[in-house]
Motif scaffolding. Structure first.
Motif, PDB file in Angstrom:
ATOM      1  N   GLY A  83      13.583  16.523  14.190  1.00 47.62           N
ATOM      2  CA  GLY A  83      13.624  17.888  13.670  1.00 47.62           C
ATOM      3  C   GLY A  83      13.379  17.982  12.186  1.00 47.62           C
ATOM      4  N   ILE A  84      12.561  17.078  11.631  1.00 52.63           N
ATOM      5  CA  ILE A  84      12.259  17.061  10.202  1.00 52.63           C
ATOM      6  C   ILE A  84      10.874  17.654   9.986  1.00 52.63           C
ATOM      7  N   ALA A  85      10.798  18.696   9.179  1.00 49.88           N
ATOM      8  CA  ALA A  85       9.500  19.305   8.890  1.00 49.88           C
ATOM      9  C   ALA A  85       8.597  18.300   8.184  1.00 49.88           C
ATOM     10  N   LEU A  86       7.326  18.284   8.584  1.00 56.90           N
ATOM     11  CA  LEU A  86       6.372  17.332   8.032  1.00 56.90           C
ATOM     12  C   LEU A  86       5.056  18.046   7.734  1.00 56.90           C
ATOM     13  N   THR A  87       4.595  17.906   6.505  1.00 56.15           N
ATOM     14  CA  THR A  87       3.245  18.353   6.147  1.00 56.15           C
ATOM     15  C   THR A  87       2.422  17.100   5.902  1.00 56.15           C
ATOM     16  N   ALA A  88       1.453  16.860   6.774  1.00 50.00           N
ATOM     17  CA  ALA A  88       0.635  15.648   6.705  1.00 50.00           C
ATOM     18  C   ALA A  88      -0.752  15.987   6.186  1.00 50.00           C
ATOM     19  N   ILE A  89      -1.088  15.446   5.035  1.00 51.73           N
ATOM     20  CA  ILE A  89      -2.420  15.603   4.449  1.00 51.73           C
ATOM     21  C   ILE A  89      -3.315  14.502   5.028  1.00 51.73           C
ATOM     22  N   PRO A  90      -4.518  14.833   5.508  1.00 53.77           N
ATOM     23  CA  PRO A  90      -5.387  13.806   6.111  1.00 53.77           C
ATOM     24  C   PRO A  90      -5.692  12.657   5.157  1.00 53.77           C
ATOM     25  N   GLN A  91      -5.551  11.441   5.657  1.00 50.99           N
ATOM     26  CA  GLN A  91      -5.826  10.228   4.892  1.00 50.99           C
ATOM     27  C   GLN A  91      -6.915   9.431   5.636  1.00 50.99           C
ATOM     28  N   PRO A  92      -8.170   9.511   5.176  1.00 49.52           N
ATOM     29  CA  PRO A  92      -9.257   8.795   5.862  1.00 49.52           C
ATOM     30  C   PRO A  92      -9.033   7.291   5.945  1.00 49.52           C
ATOM     31  N   ALA A  93      -8.331   6.714   4.976  1.00 49.71           N
ATOM     32  CA  ALA A  93      -8.096   5.264   4.983  1.00 49.71           C
ATOM     33  C   ALA A  93      -7.080   4.844   6.034  1.00 49.71           C
ATOM     34  N   GLY A  94      -6.352   5.808   6.602  1.00 48.68           N
ATOM     35  CA  GLY A  94      -5.370   5.488   7.631  1.00 48.68           C
ATOM     36  C   GLY A  94      -3.943   5.517   7.118  1.00 48.68           C
ATOM     37  N   THR A  95      -3.021   5.493   8.050  1.00 47.96           N
ATOM     38  CA  THR A  95      -1.595   5.552   7.735  1.00 47.96           C
ATOM     39  C   THR A  95      -1.115   4.216   7.160  1.00 47.96           C
ATOM     40  N   LYS A  96      -0.240   4.284   6.169  1.00 51.67           N
ATOM     41  CA  LYS A  96       0.265   3.067   5.526  1.00 51.67           C
ATOM     42  C   LYS A  96       1.008   2.187   6.532  1.00 51.67           C
ATOM     43  N   ARG A  97       0.806   0.882   6.396  1.00 50.19           N
ATOM     44  CA  ARG A  97       1.445  -0.083   7.284  1.00 50.19           C
ATOM     45  C   ARG A  97       2.049  -1.222   6.468  1.00 50.19           C
ATOM     46  N   ALA A  98       3.050  -1.860   7.050  1.00 54.04           N
ATOM     47  CA  ALA A  98       3.648  -3.050   6.440  1.00 54.04           C
ATOM     48  C   ALA A  98       4.184  -3.948   7.540  1.00 54.04           C
ATOM     49  N   VAL A  99       4.328  -5.214   7.222  1.00 57.60           N
ATOM     50  CA  VAL A  99       4.989  -6.179   8.100  1.00 57.60           C
ATOM     51  C   VAL A  99       6.251  -6.634   7.399  1.00 57.60           C
ATOM     52  N   ASN A 100       7.381  -6.529   8.069  1.00 59.70           N
ATOM     53  CA  ASN A 100       8.660  -6.959   7.505  1.00 59.70           C
ATOM     54  C   ASN A 100       9.137  -8.209   8.231  1.00 59.70           C
ATOM     55  N   LEU A 101       9.249  -9.303   7.486  1.00 61.60           N
ATOM     56  CA  LEU A 101       9.870 -10.509   8.023  1.00 61.60           C
ATOM     57  C   LEU A 101      11.361 -10.433   7.723  1.00 61.60           C
ATOM     58  N   VAL A 102      12.185 -10.535   8.743  1.00 59.35           N
ATOM     59  CA  VAL A 102      13.633 -10.358   8.589  1.00 59.35           C
ATOM     60  C   VAL A 102      14.342 -11.646   8.972  1.00 59.35           C
ATOM     61  N   GLY A 103      15.153 -12.175   8.045  1.00 55.91           N
ATOM     62  CA  GLY A 103      15.882 -13.413   8.287  1.00 55.91           C
ATOM     63  C   GLY A 103      17.193 -13.181   9.017  1.00 55.91           C
ATOM     64  N   PRO A 104      17.861 -14.247   9.462  1.00 59.75           N
ATOM     65  CA  PRO A 104      19.118 -14.123  10.204  1.00 59.75           C
ATOM     66  C   PRO A 104      20.228 -13.427   9.420  1.00 59.75           C
ATOM     67  N   ASP A 105      20.176 -13.503   8.076  1.00 56.35           N
ATOM     68  CA  ASP A 105      21.212 -12.879   7.257  1.00 56.35           C
ATOM     69  C   ASP A 105      20.893 -11.422   6.911  1.00 56.35           C
ATOM     70  N   GLY A 106      19.800 -10.890   7.457  1.00 57.32           N
ATOM     71  CA  GLY A 106      19.445  -9.491   7.214  1.00 57.32           C
ATOM     72  C   GLY A 106      18.514  -9.273   6.044  1.00 57.32           C
ATOM     73  N   ARG A 107      18.230 -10.324   5.251  1.00 58.49           N
ATOM     74  CA  ARG A 107      17.274 -10.156   4.153  1.00 58.49           C
ATOM     75  C   ARG A 107      15.878  -9.976   4.720  1.00 58.49           C
ATOM     76  N   ARG A 108      15.007  -9.346   3.922  1.00 58.05           N
ATOM     77  CA  ARG A 108      13.659  -9.103   4.415  1.00 58.05           C
ATOM     78  C   ARG A 108      12.618  -9.448   3.369  1.00 58.05           C
ATOM     79  N   LEU A 109      11.417  -9.737   3.859  1.00 56.01           N
ATOM     80  CA  LEU A 109      10.231  -9.907   3.024  1.00 56.01           C
ATOM     81  C   LEU A 109       9.186  -8.942   3.570  1.00 56.01           C
ATOM     82  N   SER A 110       8.718  -8.021   2.729  1.00 58.13           N
ATOM     83  CA  SER A 110       7.771  -7.002   3.171  1.00 58.13           C
ATOM     84  C   SER A 110       6.367  -7.335   2.698  1.00 58.13           C
ATOM     85  N   LEU A 111       5.412  -7.198   3.599  1.00 57.30           N
ATOM     86  CA  LEU A 111       3.998  -7.404   3.309  1.00 57.30           C
ATOM     87  C   LEU A 111       3.294  -6.063   3.493  1.00 57.30           C
TER      88      LEU A 111
END
Length: 305
Positions: A83-111
């Motif tokens: 139920g969150i209002a969203l105004t999305a402006i077209p982005q020809p390059a595509g939606t942003k993406r990331a890969v998050n590596l998450v360790g056993p202790d909850g720490r993360r490394l984001s790519l």
């Protein structure tokens, strides 16, 4: 125009692919078997702040660029379902993406996939002016479109906040955000002297409040020229992931700010929400609700007396 939105969230919409790894840093190997699965879900910093605000009952509107792609569909679906209002402006390059590596202790490394954004990306001024005029407050992600939006926002009457994340205190890219915002959040992770950087932000910019979070070590709060330490709050369940904890802290702090609470109380709300976020797996998107936040904050305040 009368206020229709409590918080306008700018930027930070995207999709993360979560990979739980046996340790961080991850030693080189030809391959790893990921028994927990590799999962993709909507939710980057702006999405998580918007989610946290909405869960606390604040009228929230999210503005960002999104691609016409499966990742963009995931982001749109998340906002629609919550139920969150969203105004999305077209982005020809595509939606942003990331890969998050998450360790056993909850720490993360984001790519982060930087190919999904360009330095000349813009949020249209007419849309930005209209949404700012109908909002009490705006929270600004540190993306290129939002950097270009800062002058327009400052022309409006809306107050601003931003999260500098793991800024080292020196990279000049972050400075326009730090100096334009009335409330500044940042992580102390990359700061050798957090107190000096916090005071410098307040002296050179508009910030009335600066908060440097330090995970399990709590946070430091600079308000009205006074620096105080905010203790960490015990999580209500085992810690499984730190992803989104800073966004949860910011959302709960802003909830307190917009409901008239003093900065120290706002920071307590942030600590409670951040601790809660650490109990939510990266593969999920969940935020603490208003009643639980207030109850846990009251319990924590009583325990500190």
């Amino acid at each position: 125009m009368s206020d229709e939105t409590d918080v306008l969230v700018l930027g930070g919409a995207g999709v993360d692919t979560i990979v739980y790894v046996p340790e961080l840093p991850l030693p080189y190997a030809d391959s790893y078997m990921i028994d927990s699965g590799i999962r993709t879900r909507a939710g980057q910093t702006g999405d998580f702040v918007a989610l946290g605000l909405a869960a606390l009952g604040l009228r929230t509107h999210h503005l960002d660029l999104l691609g016409d792609d499966p990742e963009g569909d995931l982001v749109r679906a998340l906002h629609r379902e919550r139920g969150i209002a969203l105004t999305a402006i077209p982005q020809p390059a595509g939606t942003k993406r990331a890969v998050n590596l998450v360790g056993p202790d909850g720490r993360r490394l984001s790519l982060y996939d930087t190919s999904r954004a360009h330095a000349d990306d813009r949020l249209p001024d007419p849309v930005l002016r209209s949404l700012a005029a109908s909002s009490r407050h705006a929270h600004v992600a540190i993306t290129h479109p939002c950097a270009h939006a800062l002058p327009v926002l400052r022309e409006s009457s809306v107050t601003l906040s931003t999260d500098l994340h793991d800024w080292d205190g020196e990279d000049p890219y972050h400075e326009p955000f730090a100096h334009a915002a009335d409330i500044v959040f940042l992580s102390a992770t990359a700061l050798t002297d957090p107190e000096r950087i916090m005071h410098r932000i307040a002296e050179r910019g508009r910030a009335q409040v600066v908060v440097a979070t330090a995970g399990a070590e709590g946070a430091q709060l600079l308000a009205d020229g006074e620096l105080t330490r905010v203790p960490a709050v015990a999580p209500p369940a085992p810690v499984v992931d730190s992803n989104g904890a800073g966004d949860a802290f910011a959302a709960a702090f802003l909830f307190g700010h917009l409901t008239g609470e003093p900065p120290r109380r706002c920071a307590l709300y942030g600590a409670v929400a951040g601790a809660y976020a650490c109990t939510v797996p990266s593969t999920e998107t969940a935020a603490i609700g208003r009643e639980e936040l207030l109850d846990r904050a009251a319990e924590s305040a009583a325990a500190m007396r």
